[in-house]
Design an enzyme around this catalytic site. Structure first.
Site, PDB file in Angstrom:
ATOM      1  N   GLY A 277     -15.043  22.700 -35.480  1.00  0.00           N
ATOM      2  CA  GLY A 277     -13.831  23.405 -35.045  1.00  0.00           C
ATOM      3  C   GLY A 277     -14.225  24.548 -34.143  1.00  0.00           C
ATOM      4  N   ARG A 278     -14.849  25.560 -34.771  1.00  0.00           N
ATOM      5  CA  ARG A 278     -15.240  26.780 -34.066  1.00  0.00           C
ATOM      6  C   ARG A 278     -16.111  26.495 -32.845  1.00  0.00           C
ATOM      7  NH1 ARG A 278     -15.798  31.567 -37.048  1.00  0.00           N
ATOM      8  NH2 ARG A 278     -16.030  30.273 -38.911  1.00  0.00           N
ATOM      9  N   TYR A 318     -13.035  39.248 -42.424  1.00  0.00           N
ATOM     10  CA  TYR A 318     -14.447  38.879 -42.649  1.00  0.00           C
ATOM     11  C   TYR A 318     -15.417  39.905 -42.064  1.00  0.00           C
ATOM     12  CZ  TYR A 318     -11.901  34.377 -42.459  1.00  0.00           C
ATOM     13  OH  TYR A 318     -10.995  33.373 -42.603  1.00  0.00           O
ATOM     14  N   CYS A 346      -0.082  49.948 -39.571  1.00  0.00           N
ATOM     15  CA  CYS A 346      -0.363  51.077 -40.466  1.00  0.00           C
ATOM     16  C   CYS A 346      -1.265  50.671 -41.622  1.00  0.00           C
ATOM     17  CB  CYS A 346       0.942  51.625 -41.021  1.00  0.00           C
ATOM     18  SG  CYS A 346       2.143  51.873 -39.741  1.00  0.00           S
ATOM     19  N   TYR A 375      -9.741  30.207 -34.846  1.00  0.00           N
ATOM     20  CA  TYR A 375      -9.290  31.040 -35.953  1.00  0.00           C
ATOM     21  C   TYR A 375      -8.697  32.362 -35.449  1.00  0.00           C
ATOM     22  CZ  TYR A 375     -12.125  27.511 -38.235  1.00  0.00           C
ATOM     23  OH  TYR A 375     -12.660  26.304 -38.628  1.00  0.00           O
TER      24      TYR A 375
HETATM   25  N1  LLP Z   1     -14.217  20.532 -41.987  1.00  0.00           N
HETATM   26  C1  LLP Z   1     -13.717  21.120 -43.078  1.00  0.00           C
HETATM   27  C2  LLP Z   1     -13.455  20.325 -44.268  1.00  0.00           C
HETATM   28  C3  LLP Z   1     -13.467  22.510 -43.082  1.00  0.00           C
HETATM   29  O1  LLP Z   1     -12.982  23.092 -44.160  1.00  0.00           O
HETATM   30  C4  LLP Z   1     -13.731  23.267 -41.902  1.00  0.00           C
HETATM   31  C5  LLP Z   1     -13.483  24.707 -41.863  1.00  0.00           C
HETATM   32  C6  LLP Z   1     -14.236  22.595 -40.783  1.00  0.00           C
HETATM   33  C7  LLP Z   1     -14.473  21.231 -40.856  1.00  0.00           C
HETATM   34  C8  LLP Z   1     -14.531  23.295 -39.475  1.00  0.00           C
HETATM   35  O2  LLP Z   1     -15.507  24.270 -39.604  1.00  0.00           O
HETATM   36  P1  LLP Z   1     -16.060  24.969 -38.265  1.00  0.00           P
HETATM   37  O3  LLP Z   1     -16.775  23.897 -37.464  1.00  0.00           O
HETATM   38  O4  LLP Z   1     -14.898  25.524 -37.528  1.00  0.00           O
HETATM   39  O5  LLP Z   1     -16.974  26.013 -38.750  1.00  0.00           O
HETATM   40  N2  LLP Z   1     -11.087  31.250 -40.816  1.00  0.00           N
HETATM   41  C9  LLP Z   1     -12.536  31.312 -40.892  1.00  0.00           C
HETATM   42  C10 LLP Z   1     -13.160  29.941 -40.877  1.00  0.00           C
HETATM   43  C11 LLP Z   1     -12.664  29.019 -41.966  1.00  0.00           C
HETATM   44  C12 LLP Z   1     -13.250  27.642 -41.912  1.00  0.00           C
HETATM   45  C13 LLP Z   1     -12.594  26.748 -42.884  1.00  0.00           C
HETATM   46  N3  LLP Z   1     -13.023  25.386 -42.846  1.00  0.00           N
HETATM   47  C14 LLP Z   1     -13.061  32.189 -39.764  1.00  0.00           C
HETATM   48  O6  LLP Z   1     -12.275  32.737 -39.007  1.00  0.00           O
HETATM   49  O7  LLP Z   1     -14.273  32.385 -39.640  1.00  0.00           O
END
Ligand code: LLP
Length: 421
Positions: A277-278, A318, A346, A375
């Site tokens: 994702g990220r 975070y 605030c 995100y």
């Molecule tokens: N697959 C599953 C089952 C997941 O739970 C997640 C992320 C991903 C893939 C994708 O992960 P990535 O490649 O994006 O690292 N809100 C947080 C991040 C939460 C991630 C949750 N799960 C932040 O802003 O850092």
């Protein structure tokens, strides 16, 4: 590499001046670069070359339908975690056989939706979920393809709130219990076991946890095949980290991650799915904001900006670092000072950066938070009745608003007064 560079002293997104976007939509806003997004996808996809694979974008990172369409057209599948995300993926034109459904708490309604409209597989996270999915599939006269998410008890060495692969986390079933649960799944009339799923966390900047987890998945593949299961697909999750700061310690490259995948599970003859994702969206987006006031505190300079924690919650939630760039390029020898960059909400938590060394930015001028494509917009809220900010997509020298800022009226009209009031 991204496509946010200074040209003639002004920060651009590809070939568009951010000052031009600001003049059209006002600040704050999110802006995404098509070229960066596409490049990230290609680099990641190429890192898995030679293996039968599908990159299933974890759309929770940024689920704007325009973003989904760009990635889908490049060949991405989608990893969804809710009925809403499933519906968005379909609306972006992604066929069901390229959508995987993850998440610890899928409801019957969500299972129905996906089974009726088409799904590649469900990544099942518990025995009760397996039982309900079997019931739902039978009631529809269909068969649900599944993997079971195993928890490999590996420390991903990332922020506690985004680590998911340790035994105390709520995700998946303990790998030690896998044979037992696969046996149950294998005997169910409405279930077709297609593979194994694992996801150990997010913003992981070390390859070793991946290697350990994938080795365990490889061992399990052999054991389950020995038990008679036709394991033909491995979903290896997402989680590869991105550089948030320009330091010497960059996270591993996709090509090195690809090598870990090849070394650990490449010989098993399985189709590989990865859910980044990220990595795809994070550095393809900026949050652009105007400075409202520079306020001198007791020994502190506060830069008060018009974006707030409701727009980008990562620093508050975070303690995340986002690099900050002025939109007008400072002179090389410009003075620098330390600033606390804060929003108008605030709460002390509404702080983007503490004691950050920056060149001063005058009231009314703009700054950009980098690495805000993942995100960011998706975690925004209307706290303080602040409207959700616009999202803008750039493509070469063109830009388009891909989600508009609601008016106060539109926001307030969603509330309903009961007739007795
Ligand atoms: N697959 C599953 C089952 C997941 O739970 C997640 C992320 C991903 C893939 C994708 O992960 P990535 O490649 O994006 O690292 N809100 C947080 C991040 C939460 C991630 C949750 N799960 C932040 O802003 O850092």
């Amino acid at each position: 590499m991204d496509h946010f560079l200074y040209k003639d002293g002004v920060l651009n997104a590809e070939d568009v001046l951010l000052t031009d976007i600001a003049a059209t939509v006002g600040t704050p806003f999110y802006v995404y670069s098509t070229a960066t997004l596409s490049r990230h996808f290609r680099v990641f996809d190429e890192a898995l070359e030679g293996m039968d694979h599908l990159v299933c974008y974890a759309m929770k990172a940024n689920s704007n339908i325009a973003v989904l369409k760009i990635l889908a057209e490049l060949g991405a599948g989608m990893d969804v975690v809710s009925g809403g995300e499933y519906t968005r993926a379909k609306a972006a034109g992604v066929p069901g056989n390229r959508i995987v459904f993850s998440g610890v708490g899928k409801t019957r309604e969500e299972m129905n939706l996906a089974l009726i409209n088409g799904i590649r597989q469900f990544n099942v996270e518990s025995e009760p979920e397996l039982k309900i999915l079997n019931e739902v599939a039978i009631s529809l006269g269909s068969i649900a393809p599944i993997t079971i998410r195993v928890n490999p008890d590996v420390d991903a060495k990332t922020h506690a709130k985004i680590s998911t692969g340790k035994s105390e986390d709520k995700f998946g079933i303990p790998i030690a219990k896998a044979r037992e649960v696969y046996a149950i799944a294998g005997s169910m009339q409405g279930i077709d076991v297609v593979g194994i799923d694992v996801h150990i966390g997010s913003q992981i900047t070390d390859l070793e946890p991946f290697r350990l987890a994938y080795q365990k998945v490889a061992e399990l593949t052999k054991v389950l095949r020995g038990d008679g299961h036709n394991i033909r697909r491995l979903d290896l999750g997402g989680g590869l980290g991105i550089p948030y700061e320009q330091t010497n310690q960059a996270p591993p490259l996709p090509v090195d991650y690809g090598k870990v995948v090849r070394d650990t599970v490449g010989h098993l003859g399985c189709e590989i799915e990865i859910e980044p994702g990220r990595l795809l969206a994070g550095n393809a987006g900026l949050l652009v904001s105007s400075v409202i006031y520079n306020k001198a505190g007791e020994g502190r300079n506060f830069m008060i900006v018009d974006a707030a924690m409701n727009d980008l919650i990562r620093p508050a939630m975070y303690d995340a670092h986002h690099d900050i760039l002025p939109i007008i390029e400072p002179d090389i020898d410009a003075d620098q000072q330390q600033f606390d960059v804060v929003g108008p909400v605030c709460e002390s938590g509404d702080t983007f950066a503490k004691q950050r060394t920056l060149t001063p930015v005058a009231d009314g001028e703009m700054i950009a938070f980098r690495s805000a494509g993942a995100y960011g917009a998706v975690m925004a809220s209307e706290y303080n009745t602040r409207p959700m900010i616009p999202e803008v997509l750039v493509h070469g020298d063109q830009f388009a608003v891909i989600r508009k800022r609601p008016s106060f009226d539109e926001m307030i009209k969603r509330d309903i007064l009961p007739e007795w009031l």
